[in-house]
Design a protein around this motif. Structure first.
Motif, PDB file in Angstrom:
ATOM      1  N   ARG A 187       0.842  -1.205   0.000  1.00 26.01           N
ATOM      2  CA  ARG A 187       0.000   0.000   0.000  1.00 26.01           C
ATOM      3  C   ARG A 187       0.878   1.256   0.000  1.00 26.01           C
ATOM      4  O   ARG A 187       0.641   2.198  -0.757  1.00 26.01           O
ATOM      5  CB  ARG A 187      -0.932  -0.019   1.228  1.00 26.01           C
ATOM      6  CG  ARG A 187      -2.225   0.720   1.077  1.00 26.01           C
ATOM      7  CD  ARG A 187      -2.253   2.102   1.743  1.00 26.01           C
ATOM      8  NE  ARG A 187      -1.633   2.105   3.062  1.00 26.01           N
ATOM      9  CZ  ARG A 187      -0.906   3.112   3.518  1.00 26.01           C
ATOM     10  NH1 ARG A 187      -0.680   4.187   2.776  1.00 26.01           N
ATOM     11  NH2 ARG A 187      -0.383   3.052   4.734  1.00 26.01           N
ATOM     12  N   GLU A 188       1.919   1.226   0.822  1.00 24.37           N
ATOM     13  CA  GLU A 188       2.828   2.381   0.881  1.00 24.37           C
ATOM     14  C   GLU A 188       3.575   2.581  -0.436  1.00 24.37           C
ATOM     15  O   GLU A 188       3.799   3.708  -0.865  1.00 24.37           O
ATOM     16  CB  GLU A 188       3.829   2.203   2.035  1.00 24.37           C
ATOM     17  CG  GLU A 188       3.164   2.342   3.402  1.00 24.37           C
ATOM     18  CD  GLU A 188       4.017   1.828   4.555  1.00 24.37           C
ATOM     19  OE1 GLU A 188       3.581   1.987   5.711  1.00 24.37           O
ATOM     20  OE2 GLU A 188       5.084   1.230   4.311  1.00 24.37           O
ATOM     21  N   LEU A 189       3.933   1.483  -1.079  1.00 23.50           N
ATOM     22  CA  LEU A 189       4.613   1.576  -2.385  1.00 23.50           C
ATOM     23  C   LEU A 189       3.684   2.208  -3.423  1.00 23.50           C
ATOM     24  O   LEU A 189       4.085   3.067  -4.212  1.00 23.50           O
ATOM     25  CB  LEU A 189       5.055   0.176  -2.833  1.00 23.50           C
ATOM     26  CG  LEU A 189       5.622   0.035  -4.246  1.00 23.50           C
ATOM     27  CD1 LEU A 189       6.862   0.904  -4.439  1.00 23.50           C
ATOM     28  CD2 LEU A 189       5.986  -1.425  -4.549  1.00 23.50           C
ATOM     29  N   ARG A 190       2.418   1.777  -3.395  1.00 25.65           N
ATOM     30  CA  ARG A 190       1.434   2.328  -4.337  1.00 25.65           C
ATOM     31  C   ARG A 190       1.289   3.846  -4.153  1.00 25.65           C
ATOM     32  O   ARG A 190       1.181   4.587  -5.125  1.00 25.65           O
ATOM     33  CB  ARG A 190       0.077   1.645  -4.102  1.00 25.65           C
ATOM     34  CG  ARG A 190      -1.018   2.089  -5.061  1.00 25.65           C
ATOM     35  CD  ARG A 190      -2.388   1.722  -4.539  1.00 25.65           C
ATOM     36  NE  ARG A 190      -2.696   2.450  -3.288  1.00 25.65           N
ATOM     37  CZ  ARG A 190      -3.753   2.216  -2.520  1.00 25.65           C
ATOM     38  NH1 ARG A 190      -4.590   1.251  -2.843  1.00 25.65           N
ATOM     39  NH2 ARG A 190      -3.959   2.907  -1.418  1.00 25.65           N
ATOM     40  N   ASP A 191       1.328   4.288  -2.880  1.00 31.18           N
ATOM     41  CA  ASP A 191       1.022   5.692  -2.593  1.00 31.18           C
ATOM     42  C   ASP A 191       2.245   6.609  -2.539  1.00 31.18           C
ATOM     43  O   ASP A 191       2.094   7.814  -2.356  1.00 31.18           O
ATOM     44  CB  ASP A 191       0.258   5.790  -1.260  1.00 31.18           C
ATOM     45  CG  ASP A 191      -1.101   5.107  -1.358  1.00 31.18           C
ATOM     46  OD1 ASP A 191      -1.548   4.877  -2.505  1.00 31.18           O
ATOM     47  OD2 ASP A 191      -1.688   4.781  -0.315  1.00 31.18           O
ATOM     48  N   MET A 192       3.451   6.070  -2.680  1.00 29.26           N
ATOM     49  CA  MET A 192       4.628   6.947  -2.568  1.00 29.26           C
ATOM     50  C   MET A 192       4.797   7.811  -3.830  1.00 29.26           C
ATOM     51  O   MET A 192       4.122   7.595  -4.836  1.00 29.26           O
ATOM     52  CB  MET A 192       5.904   6.128  -2.301  1.00 29.26           C
ATOM     53  CG  MET A 192       6.497   5.470  -3.523  1.00 29.26           C
ATOM     54  SD  MET A 192       7.993   4.503  -3.155  1.00 29.26           S
ATOM     55  CE  MET A 192       9.239   5.788  -3.055  1.00 29.26           C
ATOM     56  N   SER A 193       5.708   8.752  -3.754  1.00 25.37           N
ATOM     57  CA  SER A 193       5.915   9.664  -4.880  1.00 25.37           C
ATOM     58  C   SER A 193       6.439   8.910  -6.102  1.00 25.37           C
ATOM     59  O   SER A 193       7.470   8.232  -6.030  1.00 25.37           O
ATOM     60  CB  SER A 193       6.919  10.743  -4.458  1.00 25.37           C
ATOM     61  OG  SER A 193       7.788  11.035  -5.530  1.00 25.37           O
ATOM     62  N   SER A 194       5.713   9.013  -7.208  1.00 23.37           N
ATOM     63  CA  SER A 194       6.153   8.261  -8.386  1.00 23.37           C
ATOM     64  C   SER A 194       7.400   8.894  -8.995  1.00 23.37           C
ATOM     65  O   SER A 194       8.180   8.232  -9.667  1.00 23.37           O
ATOM     66  CB  SER A 194       5.030   8.163  -9.417  1.00 23.37           C
ATOM     67  OG  SER A 194       4.411   9.392  -9.581  1.00 23.37           O
ATOM     68  N   GLU A 195       7.590  10.176  -8.714  1.00 18.84           N
ATOM     69  CA  GLU A 195       8.781  10.867  -9.211  1.00 18.84           C
ATOM     70  C   GLU A 195      10.051  10.222  -8.621  1.00 18.84           C
ATOM     71  O   GLU A 195      11.033   9.988  -9.323  1.00 18.84           O
ATOM     72  CB  GLU A 195       8.681  12.356  -8.817  1.00 18.84           C
ATOM     73  CG  GLU A 195       9.661  13.274  -9.513  1.00 18.84           C
ATOM     74  CD  GLU A 195       9.767  13.047 -11.023  1.00 18.84           C
ATOM     75  OE1 GLU A 195       8.755  12.674 -11.665  1.00 18.84           O
ATOM     76  OE2 GLU A 195      10.880  13.204 -11.564  1.00 18.84           O
ATOM     77  N   GLN A 196       9.971   9.914  -7.320  1.00 15.49           N
ATOM     78  CA  GLN A 196      11.108   9.273  -6.644  1.00 15.49           C
ATOM     79  C   GLN A 196      11.440   7.922  -7.296  1.00 15.49           C
ATOM     80  O   GLN A 196      12.595   7.604  -7.524  1.00 15.49           O
ATOM     81  CB  GLN A 196      10.737   9.032  -5.175  1.00 15.49           C
ATOM     82  CG  GLN A 196      11.314  10.074  -4.238  1.00 15.49           C
ATOM     83  CD  GLN A 196      11.047   9.687  -2.786  1.00 15.49           C
ATOM     84  OE1 GLN A 196      10.018   9.087  -2.461  1.00 15.49           O
ATOM     85  NE2 GLN A 196      11.976  10.037  -1.924  1.00 15.49           N
ATOM     86  N   ILE A 197      10.393   7.148  -7.585  1.00 15.26           N
ATOM     87  CA  ILE A 197      10.591   5.825  -8.203  1.00 15.26           C
ATOM     88  C   ILE A 197      11.178   5.989  -9.602  1.00 15.26           C
ATOM     89  O   ILE A 197      12.115   5.307  -9.992  1.00 15.26           O
ATOM     90  CB  ILE A 197       9.255   5.050  -8.296  1.00 15.26           C
ATOM     91  CG1 ILE A 197       8.706   4.783  -6.897  1.00 15.26           C
ATOM     92  CG2 ILE A 197       9.445   3.741  -9.051  1.00 15.26           C
ATOM     93  CD1 ILE A 197       7.472   3.932  -6.866  1.00 15.26           C
ATOM     94  N   ARG A 198      10.619   6.946 -10.356  1.00 13.20           N
ATOM     95  CA  ARG A 198      11.068   7.136 -11.740  1.00 13.20           C
ATOM     96  C   ARG A 198      12.552   7.490 -11.791  1.00 13.20           C
ATOM     97  O   ARG A 198      13.301   6.976 -12.615  1.00 13.20           O
ATOM     98  CB  ARG A 198      10.240   8.224 -12.417  1.00 13.20           C
ATOM     99  CG  ARG A 198      10.379   8.251 -13.940  1.00 13.20           C
ATOM    100  CD  ARG A 198       9.795   9.515 -14.542  1.00 13.20           C
ATOM    101  NE  ARG A 198      10.368  10.727 -13.977  1.00 13.20           N
ATOM    102  CZ  ARG A 198      11.557  11.239 -14.315  1.00 13.20           C
ATOM    103  NH1 ARG A 198      12.300  10.653 -15.218  1.00 13.20           N
ATOM    104  NH2 ARG A 198      12.004  12.334 -13.734  1.00 13.20           N
ATOM    105  N   LYS A 199      12.950   8.384 -10.873  1.00 17.05           N
ATOM    106  CA  LYS A 199      14.348   8.830 -10.859  1.00 17.05           C
ATOM    107  C   LYS A 199      15.306   7.659 -10.627  1.00 17.05           C
ATOM    108  O   LYS A 199      16.350   7.560 -11.241  1.00 17.05           O
ATOM    109  CB  LYS A 199      14.549   9.864  -9.735  1.00 17.05           C
ATOM    110  CG  LYS A 199      14.432  11.294 -10.243  1.00 17.05           C
ATOM    111  CD  LYS A 199      14.919  12.241  -9.166  1.00 17.05           C
ATOM    112  CE  LYS A 199      14.439  13.647  -9.437  1.00 17.05           C
ATOM    113  NZ  LYS A 199      14.276  14.402  -8.195  1.00 17.05           N
TER     114      LYS A 199
END
Ligand SMILES: [Mg+2]
Length: 425
Positions: free
Chosen positions: A205-217
């Protein structure tokens, strides 16, 4: 109607196959050993409940298994492969698309009538598979592949779900996603899960809701795809698997290391014979062959070598394949190396319906027909009487290096002679 993804998985697959063909061990403790009777690679749910761990060397647990009266079987890949084929065929009939993911796992798709829970549909499929194949499966239903994996996990974990779970019908999935640790999310590797945990992200759930910008980078499009799939947006499409095989591979570990070219030749011939018989069984021809061998991965001077040869006219003939592979073993062999494994892969497969006979001259056609008759005769004898009843001289020499399979179930679904006889009076 909307498309849903199904993730279907055979429960304790190897153990279930063994229990299916031998009812005397049904509902009892059972473990299946890896190649060479090395480690425990599958457990029945009963053995799991008795606290038998996965991956442990057999010799360490031998006494404990005897004390607990747990049955032991060597792995019988011929049996598991056959049951897997039957399972996938049945699933293909019941899904719109099917992607075979591993020997006991597949992704499928069906249409969901508006707002309808598919629990009942799953229950019927599960019953159908049990009735026809005799093994239990779990079904996870969801909007995406990543969610379907989670759904399947919940199907297994929560007893009242009895092997089926439809997370796709649930609007607010927070309660469920909170239960899934982030390293259990499909596609999240070890390094990514450490990175996420350092960021305070511990569950799906936390992974789904975290900042996607952070993941993309950090992880680019690959990371974003997983997050999007958790949100319910399909990003990883189903790759339909055709019923035709792309390649046939046969490989085994030896019971002790071999270091002579003669032994390596024998092993390779043995595997070529198994692979070419398979090829003929599937009515296919191959025009390329790869052979490989390796020493122990953990040894200091680890050595792995492979060689590929093309066959000018696609064939399924054992003799041609043996000749080709023997010219290749000289290339991969290296003196003073202790080989522990070897294998053969036949690729560039095609149906034998379109045999290129036109390029043979009449003498060659005659020879080819002789070869085909010989192969067919050998196949028929071996099918009736068991593998190796009749074989090529070059494969019949000493074979102490053959893998240990002391606890092999004798029953096979691929041999008519092995079907049990029932007497009624
Ligand atoms: Mg499984």
């Amino acid at each position: 109607m909307s498309k849903v993804i199904l993730q279907i998985d055979g429960n304790n697959f190897y153990a279930s196959c063994e229990q299916m063909i031998d009812p005397s061990i049904k509902g009892k403790g059972l473990v299946v050993l890896s190649n060479n009777d090395g480690c425990i690679i599958a457990r029945s749910s009963e053995a799991r409940k008795m606290g038998i761990p996965m991956g442990q060397p057999y010799f360490k647990l031998k006494n404990k298994l005897t004390q607990l009266n747990i049955n032991v079987r060597s792995s019988n890949y011929e049996l598991y492969g056959d049951i897997s084929n039957r399972l996938m065929q049945l699933l293909r009939k019941n899904c719109e698309e099917l992607e075979i993911y591993s020997i006991d796992e597949a992704f499928g798709t069906i249409k969901r009538p508006k707002g309808k829970c598919l629990y009942k549909w799953g229950k019927d499929l599960r019953a159908l598979v049990y009735q026809n194949i005799g093994i239990p499966i779990s079904i996870g239903i969801a909007e995406t592949k990543v969610l379907s994996k989670i759904s399947n996990h919940l199907a297994k974990k929560i007893q009242t779900n009895s092997g089926i779970f439809d997370i796709g019908i649930i609007q607010n999935k927070d309660h469920y996603l909170n239960q899934i640790k982030v390293d259990k999310v499909w596609g999240i590797g070890k390094r990514m899960s450490i990175w996420l945990k350092n960021k305070g992200i511990t569950n799906a759930r936390e992974l789904r809701d975290m900042s996607s910008e952070q993941i993309r980078k950090k992880y680019g499009v690959v990371g974003l795809r997983i997050q999007n799939e958790l949100k319910g947006n399909l990003c990883i499409p189903i790759k339909e698997t055709s019923s035709d095989q792309k390649e046939i591979s046969v490989s085994r570990s030896f019971s002790y290391p071999i270091d002579s070219l003669e032994d390596l030749n024998q092993a390779i011939i043995k595997y070529v014979l198994i692979a070419s018989a398979k090829l003929r069984r599937y009515n296919q021809l191959s025009s390329a062959i790869t052979i490989f061998t390796n020493t122990n991965t953990h040894s200091k001077d680890y050595y792995r070598s492979e060689a590929t040869g093309k066959i000018s006219v696609p064939t399924s003939n054992s003799k041609i394949m043996i000749e080709k592979s023997l010219s290749l073993t000289k290339e991969i062999f290296k003196p003073y190396k202790n080989f522990i494994k070897a294998g053969v892969i036949l690729h560039k497969l095609q149906s034998n319906k379109y045999n290129q006979t036109l390029i043979f001259d009449s003498q060659n056609i005659k020879e080819e027909l002789y070869r085909q008759r010989l192969d067919k005769t050998i196949d028929n004898i071996n099918l009736k009487n068991g593998l190796d009843t009749i074989n090529w001289g070059s494969s019949m020499m000493k074979k102490e290096w053959l893998p240990r399979r002391e606890k092999l179930s004798r029953i096979k679904t691929t041999n008519i002679e092995n079907i049990p006889t029932i007497y009624a009076n």
